[in-house]
Write a protein that holds these residues in place. Structure first.
Motif, mmCIF file in Angstrom:
data_model
loop_
_atom_site.group_PDB
_atom_site.id
_atom_site.type_symbol
_atom_site.label_atom_id
_atom_site.label_comp_id
_atom_site.label_asym_id
_atom_site.label_seq_id
_atom_site.Cartn_x
_atom_site.Cartn_y
_atom_site.Cartn_z
ATOM 1 N N LEU A 151 27.283 -42.488 -66.020
ATOM 2 C CA LEU A 151 26.106 -41.692 -65.677
ATOM 3 C C LEU A 151 26.105 -41.223 -64.225
ATOM 4 C CD1 LEU A 151 23.375 -43.792 -67.519
ATOM 5 C CD2 LEU A 151 24.334 -41.579 -68.225
ATOM 6 N N LEU A 152 26.610 -42.044 -63.312
ATOM 7 C CA LEU A 152 26.470 -41.746 -61.889
ATOM 8 C C LEU A 152 27.704 -41.122 -61.242
ATOM 9 C CD1 LEU A 152 24.672 -45.052 -60.822
ATOM 10 C CD2 LEU A 152 23.634 -42.825 -61.318
ATOM 11 N N ASP A 153 28.889 -41.514 -61.640
ATOM 12 C CA ASP A 153 30.094 -41.122 -60.910
ATOM 13 C C ASP A 153 31.072 -40.261 -61.700
ATOM 14 O OD1 ASP A 153 29.253 -42.595 -58.711
ATOM 15 O OD2 ASP A 153 30.242 -44.416 -59.420
ATOM 16 N N HIS A 154 30.829 -40.048 -62.966
ATOM 17 C CA HIS A 154 31.815 -39.375 -63.798
ATOM 18 C C HIS A 154 32.114 -37.956 -63.298
ATOM 19 C CE1 HIS A 154 34.229 -38.555 -67.287
ATOM 20 N NE2 HIS A 154 33.517 -37.481 -67.536
ATOM 21 N N ARG A 155 31.093 -37.184 -62.962
ATOM 22 C CA ARG A 155 31.322 -35.797 -62.510
ATOM 23 C C ARG A 155 32.154 -35.754 -61.238
ATOM 24 N NH1 ARG A 155 25.454 -33.552 -63.450
ATOM 25 N NH2 ARG A 155 25.541 -33.530 -65.696
ATOM 26 N N ARG A 156 31.829 -36.625 -60.295
ATOM 27 C CA ARG A 156 32.572 -36.657 -59.039
ATOM 28 C C ARG A 156 34.032 -37.013 -59.288
ATOM 29 N NH1 ARG A 156 31.363 -41.355 -55.121
ATOM 30 N NH2 ARG A 156 32.359 -42.248 -56.924
ATOM 31 N N ASP A 157 34.269 -37.982 -60.167
ATOM 32 C CA ASP A 157 35.648 -38.357 -60.483
ATOM 33 C C ASP A 157 36.385 -37.223 -61.188
ATOM 34 O OD1 ASP A 157 35.374 -40.812 -59.316
ATOM 35 O OD2 ASP A 157 35.113 -41.907 -61.198
ATOM 36 N N MET A 158 35.710 -36.512 -62.060
ATOM 37 C CA MET A 158 36.347 -35.381 -62.744
ATOM 38 C C MET A 158 36.764 -34.309 -61.741
ATOM 39 S SD MET A 158 36.668 -36.079 -65.904
ATOM 40 C CE MET A 158 36.984 -34.523 -66.682
ATOM 41 N N GLN A 159 35.960 -34.088 -60.719
ATOM 42 C CA GLN A 159 36.324 -33.115 -59.684
ATOM 43 C C GLN A 159 37.484 -33.626 -58.836
ATOM 44 O OE1 GLN A 159 32.590 -32.626 -57.694
ATOM 45 N NE2 GLN A 159 31.866 -31.069 -59.130
ATOM 46 N N ARG A 160 37.457 -34.899 -58.472
ATOM 47 C CA ARG A 160 38.509 -35.462 -57.625
ATOM 48 C C ARG A 160 39.867 -35.379 -58.312
ATOM 49 N NH1 ARG A 160 37.690 -41.314 -55.677
ATOM 50 N NH2 ARG A 160 36.507 -40.261 -54.078
#
Length: 187
Positions: free
Chosen positions: A161-170
């Protein structure tokens, strides 16, 4: 999981188990960082800065082998052979998947992961031998296992919920232009 296991040991006044746990995890992390800084091996892709810019050994591989390996050993050492096989296979599968994910994402070379896994497994073996010799504390393994599974599930949901989008961008594939030298024409 590291904090939850430590809290369990402290709440139950299992001081020697708590000391072994902190020592096992802390020394593994410290030695992995020392090796990383000593070797200065670059990552396949520039994903991080500072000491994390270096690749060997994979911190994820080291720490997953140490945390999941030592927890599996602590929880399963008095279990029936059936549960030892099931739990051991689950821990091994999780650690291998974490290691392979680091190669898949381009964060590490395969040798970084294999080196980290080798170091982590060797460290768990040494800690387990010393723990067996020095410690006779009863951990109430069944309750500890339920607590840790709950914490693992909650952490996975929170991360999603919290970090998935950021990891997908990284870790997103990027089209990096490659500069080829121009051919020289004879004059």
């Amino acid at each position: 999981l590291i904090v939850a296991a430590l809290a369990w040991f402290v709440a139950r006044r299992l001081w020697l188990s708590a000391a072994y746990w902190v020592g096992a995890v802390g020394v593994a992390q410290l030695l992995a960082q020392v090796i990383k800084l000593a070797l200065h091996r670059p990552r396949p892709m520039p994903l991080y800065a500072g000491a994390q810019a270096f690749s060997f050994p994979s911190d994820h591989a080291v720490m997953s082998a140490v945390v999941y390996g030592l927890l599996a050993w602590l929880l399963l050492r008095r279990a029936s052979p059936h549960w030892q096989r099931v739990g051991g296979a689950a821990a091994i599968a999780l650690v291998l998947l974490i290691g392979l994910s680091r190669v898949y994402l381009g964060a590490h070379w395969l040798s970084d992961v294999l080196g980290g896994l080798g170091f982590g497994v060797a460290w768990v073996a040494l800690v387990a031998m010393a723990y067996t010799y020095h410690c006779r504390e009863r951990l109430q393994e069944r309750w500890l296992a339920m607590l840790l599974l709950g914490v693992l599930l909650a952490a996975a949901i929170a991360h999603g919920l919290l970090d998935h989008r950021r990891d997908m961008q990284r870790y997103a594939a990027s089209a990096v232009p490659v500069a080829y030298p121009r051919p020289q024409t004879p004059t």
